[in-house]
Motif scaffolding. Sequence first.
Motif, PDB file in Angstrom:
ATOM      1  N   LEU A  52      88.157  82.444 -29.065  1.00 56.14           N
ATOM      2  CA  LEU A  52      87.000  83.030 -29.722  1.00 56.14           C
ATOM      3  C   LEU A  52      85.955  81.959 -30.005  1.00 56.14           C
ATOM      4  O   LEU A  52      86.283  80.836 -30.393  1.00 56.14           O
ATOM      5  N   VAL A  53      84.700  82.320 -29.788  1.00 60.24           N
ATOM      6  CA  VAL A  53      83.572  81.456 -30.098  1.00 60.24           C
ATOM      7  C   VAL A  53      82.641  82.230 -31.031  1.00 60.24           C
ATOM      8  O   VAL A  53      82.339  83.403 -30.780  1.00 60.24           O
ATOM      9  N   TYR A  54      82.213  81.575 -32.117  1.00 60.68           N
ATOM     10  CA  TYR A  54      81.284  82.214 -33.048  1.00 60.68           C
ATOM     11  C   TYR A  54      79.928  81.516 -32.970  1.00 60.68           C
ATOM     12  O   TYR A  54      79.849  80.291 -32.848  1.00 60.68           O
ATOM     13  N   VAL A  55      78.877  82.329 -33.043  1.00 57.96           N
ATOM     14  CA  VAL A  55      77.516  81.830 -32.900  1.00 57.96           C
ATOM     15  C   VAL A  55      76.656  82.351 -34.048  1.00 57.96           C
ATOM     16  O   VAL A  55      76.591  83.560 -34.276  1.00 57.96           O
ATOM     17  N   GLY A  56      76.013  81.430 -34.757  1.00 65.23           N
ATOM     18  CA  GLY A  56      75.079  81.817 -35.798  1.00 65.23           C
ATOM     19  C   GLY A  56      73.710  82.095 -35.208  1.00 65.23           C
ATOM     20  O   GLY A  56      73.382  81.643 -34.102  1.00 65.23           O
ATOM     21  N   ALA A  57      72.895  82.851 -35.943  1.00 66.31           N
ATOM     22  CA  ALA A  57      71.549  83.194 -35.490  1.00 66.31           C
ATOM     23  C   ALA A  57      70.535  82.623 -36.468  1.00 66.31           C
ATOM     24  O   ALA A  57      70.514  83.004 -37.639  1.00 66.31           O
ATOM     25  N   TRP A  58      69.683  81.711 -35.989  1.00 65.11           N
ATOM     26  CA  TRP A  58      68.710  81.040 -36.845  1.00 65.11           C
ATOM     27  C   TRP A  58      67.764  82.038 -37.496  1.00 65.11           C
ATOM     28  O   TRP A  58      67.097  82.821 -36.837  1.00 65.11           O
ATOM     29  N   GLN A  59      67.710  82.021 -38.821  1.00 70.78           N
ATOM     30  CA  GLN A  59      66.887  82.899 -39.637  1.00 70.78           C
ATOM     31  C   GLN A  59      67.114  84.364 -39.321  1.00 70.78           C
ATOM     32  O   GLN A  59      66.263  85.215 -39.583  1.00 70.78           O
ATOM     33  N   THR A  90      81.764  76.818 -39.399  1.00 66.81           N
ATOM     34  CA  THR A  90      82.877  75.955 -39.026  1.00 66.81           C
ATOM     35  C   THR A  90      84.159  76.708 -39.320  1.00 66.81           C
ATOM     36  O   THR A  90      84.158  77.702 -40.059  1.00 66.81           O
ATOM     37  N   THR A  91      85.263  76.262 -38.747  1.00 71.10           N
ATOM     38  CA  THR A  91      86.535  76.946 -38.954  1.00 71.10           C
ATOM     39  C   THR A  91      87.500  76.069 -39.746  1.00 71.10           C
ATOM     40  O   THR A  91      87.394  74.847 -39.765  1.00 71.10           O
ATOM     41  N   HIS A  92      88.460  76.738 -40.376  1.00 75.06           N
ATOM     42  CA  HIS A  92      89.594  76.034 -40.950  1.00 75.06           C
ATOM     43  C   HIS A  92      90.381  75.402 -39.803  1.00 75.06           C
ATOM     44  O   HIS A  92      90.520  76.007 -38.740  1.00 75.06           O
ATOM     45  N   PRO A  93      90.897  74.194 -39.968  1.00 75.88           N
ATOM     46  CA  PRO A  93      91.569  73.526 -38.838  1.00 75.88           C
ATOM     47  C   PRO A  93      92.873  74.170 -38.393  1.00 75.88           C
ATOM     48  O   PRO A  93      93.296  73.966 -37.250  1.00 75.88           O
ATOM     49  N   THR A  94      93.523  74.954 -39.252  1.00 76.44           N
ATOM     50  CA  THR A  94      94.813  75.536 -38.872  1.00 76.44           C
ATOM     51  C   THR A  94      94.906  77.031 -39.121  1.00 76.44           C
ATOM     52  O   THR A  94      95.772  77.694 -38.545  1.00 76.44           O
ATOM     53  N   LEU A  95      94.053  77.594 -39.954  1.00 75.34           N
ATOM     54  CA  LEU A  95      94.119  79.006 -40.308  1.00 75.34           C
ATOM     55  C   LEU A  95      92.998  79.793 -39.623  1.00 75.34           C
ATOM     56  O   LEU A  95      91.956  79.231 -39.311  1.00 75.34           O
ATOM     57  N   PRO A  96      93.200  81.098 -39.424  1.00 69.19           N
ATOM     58  CA  PRO A  96      92.145  81.925 -38.807  1.00 69.19           C
ATOM     59  C   PRO A  96      91.069  82.293 -39.826  1.00 69.19           C
ATOM     60  O   PRO A  96      90.914  83.450 -40.218  1.00 69.19           O
ATOM     61  N   VAL A  97      90.316  81.278 -40.247  1.00 69.95           N
ATOM     62  CA  VAL A  97      89.264  81.463 -41.251  1.00 69.95           C
ATOM     63  C   VAL A  97      87.986  80.795 -40.757  1.00 69.95           C
ATOM     64  O   VAL A  97      88.006  79.646 -40.310  1.00 69.95           O
ATOM     65  N   LEU A  98      86.887  81.550 -40.833  1.00 71.51           N
ATOM     66  CA  LEU A  98      85.575  81.032 -40.474  1.00 71.51           C
ATOM     67  C   LEU A  98      84.743  80.899 -41.743  1.00 71.51           C
ATOM     68  O   LEU A  98      84.692  81.820 -42.561  1.00 71.51           O
ATOM     69  N   TYR A  99      84.084  79.736 -41.907  1.00 73.97           N
ATOM     70  CA  TYR A  99      83.192  79.511 -43.041  1.00 73.97           C
ATOM     71  C   TYR A  99      81.749  79.593 -42.544  1.00 73.97           C
ATOM     72  O   TYR A  99      81.402  78.974 -41.535  1.00 73.97           O
ATOM     73  N   GLY A 107      72.514  78.774 -51.937  1.00 79.10           N
ATOM     74  CA  GLY A 107      73.086  77.848 -50.962  1.00 79.10           C
ATOM     75  C   GLY A 107      74.571  78.081 -50.796  1.00 79.10           C
ATOM     76  O   GLY A 107      75.377  77.158 -50.917  1.00 79.10           O
ATOM     77  N   SER A 108      74.953  79.314 -50.496  1.00 84.33           N
ATOM     78  CA  SER A 108      76.361  79.718 -50.524  1.00 84.33           C
ATOM     79  C   SER A 108      77.081  79.514 -49.200  1.00 84.33           C
ATOM     80  O   SER A 108      76.490  79.616 -48.126  1.00 84.33           O
ATOM     81  N   VAL A 109      78.378  79.247 -49.309  1.00 86.56           N
ATOM     82  CA  VAL A 109      79.280  79.256 -48.167  1.00 86.56           C
ATOM     83  C   VAL A 109      80.240  80.422 -48.355  1.00 86.56           C
ATOM     84  O   VAL A 109      80.852  80.570 -49.421  1.00 86.56           O
ATOM     85  N   THR A 110      80.392  81.254 -47.320  1.00 84.14           N
ATOM     86  CA  THR A 110      81.225  82.453 -47.396  1.00 84.14           C
ATOM     87  C   THR A 110      82.383  82.342 -46.413  1.00 84.14           C
ATOM     88  O   THR A 110      82.157  82.095 -45.219  1.00 84.14           O
ATOM     89  N   PRO A 111      83.630  82.524 -46.876  1.00 85.87           N
ATOM     90  CA  PRO A 111      84.778  82.492 -45.961  1.00 85.87           C
ATOM     91  C   PRO A 111      85.085  83.889 -45.405  1.00 85.87           C
ATOM     92  O   PRO A 111      84.940  84.890 -46.093  1.00 85.87           O
ATOM     93  N   TYR A 112      85.500  83.911 -44.146  1.00 88.98           N
ATOM     94  CA  TYR A 112      85.872  85.165 -43.483  1.00 88.98           C
ATOM     95  C   TYR A 112      87.214  84.997 -42.789  1.00 88.98           C
ATOM     96  O   TYR A 112      87.499  83.948 -42.201  1.00 88.98           O
ATOM     97  N   THR A 113      88.018  86.069 -42.799  1.00 88.72           N
ATOM     98  CA  THR A 113      89.243  86.105 -42.012  1.00 88.72           C
ATOM     99  C   THR A 113      88.903  86.542 -40.595  1.00 88.72           C
ATOM    100  O   THR A 113      88.154  87.493 -40.384  1.00 88.72           O
ATOM    101  N   ILE A 114      89.466  85.843 -39.629  1.00 89.72           N
ATOM    102  CA  ILE A 114      89.235  86.148 -38.220  1.00 89.72           C
ATOM    103  C   ILE A 114      90.338  87.051 -37.699  1.00 89.72           C
ATOM    104  O   ILE A 114      91.528  86.750 -37.846  1.00 89.72           O
TER     105      ILE A 114
END
Length: 405
Positions: A52-59, A90-99, A107-114
């Motif tokens: 899986l590859v995740y892509v952010g969208a600028w603005q 970015t992803t967690h190095p070992t868990l299926p979690v995307l930040y 200025g929040s960071v939100t975690p998601y389960t993949i």
Amino acid sequence: MTVIPPGTSRRRVLRSAAAAAAVPLLTNLPTAAAAASPAGTSASGQTVPRELVYVGAWQGTQVFAAWFDPAHGTLDPVGAVADITSNWTTTHPTLPVLYVAGADLAGSVTPYTIDAATGALTPHGAAVGTAPSNTAGGGLAFITVDQPSNTLLVANFAAGLAAAIPIERDGTLAALASSVQDTGSGPNPRQTGPHAHDTVVSPDGRYVLIPDFGADRVFIRRFDRKRHELSADGVPGDGYYATAAGSGPRRIVFHPGGHTAYLVNELAADIQTLAWDPTGATLTLRQDLSTDSAAFTGTKSAAELAINRDGRFVYVSNRGENTLLVYAADPATGLLTLIQRTAPGGTSPWSFALHSSGRWLLVANLVSDTVNVFSVDQSVGTVTDTGASVSIPSPDCITFAAVRT
């Protein structure tokens, strides 16, 4: 080669943001059996899992996903998988979690389960803000995970600070542990105050280096891994490396050898080779190379930077001239020699990501709304456009997930 017109602002390129907002969220993804992209087969006949590859969208207001086949270098789009502003992921190095680093005022960071079968994202605990109440906040530029300390490090561009957030065992985020405010400004109209753009842990884990676009400095902060604490106190010397006025420091990486760092300055569009002294916590300039060709007369704008795993090759994107550059690093000195300058497959290479195999480079071309796949010749470092791409509105960040199927 397509060149961005001189004077084009990074914040002007919004034509795709509306398109991103119009893409329906895939809340009803196909069943796992249908949605999971089948494994590819390598030249040796071995089965290679797709990733899986995740892509952010600028603005924009969504995160997108795709399946990547590392056997053949192909991408299959999944679509929008989360409704959230995404300046970096970015992803967690070992868990299926995307930040996901957002652009909200906190200025929040939100975690998601993949979901490893479909790529779908679901909230995984609470979002954590990094902006003090007395700042404008918002506009995160970069996040990364320091695995030894289970810390998420954040560069808050708008607030001009770096922050550290502890990561719990299940991948959720704890409360903000510490933040350090940058200071300073530069001569460019975009440098009216500090703008942290990157956070990189020193090879010995004792410091975090923060290129600050607005202050023309790379700040060096002490890092206590046990306490997840960033501090300006107790750092030897000045506590920063100063670039030329108006340079706009953006990205820094360490050579695997541990005594050399490479810095890309956005506004100067140059790459600097720096000597790193871990005892004195200092950076010293050894080499300064322009990433523009001699014939280029447009607006300067360097962007992304990466080094391959063994430290032999350094990769840079130049949005002003619309190019990708490859440098060879001398194994004895770390000094750079340009070995390739090529088109990025689209327009405005905002960022890119090297695949863990070293065989592929995925490029986020923001203005052309494409993510393009390049093959990497690992023996000589050069890249080749494969012609494979996917259409994604205003792509600004590419993250390979830690899950495969």
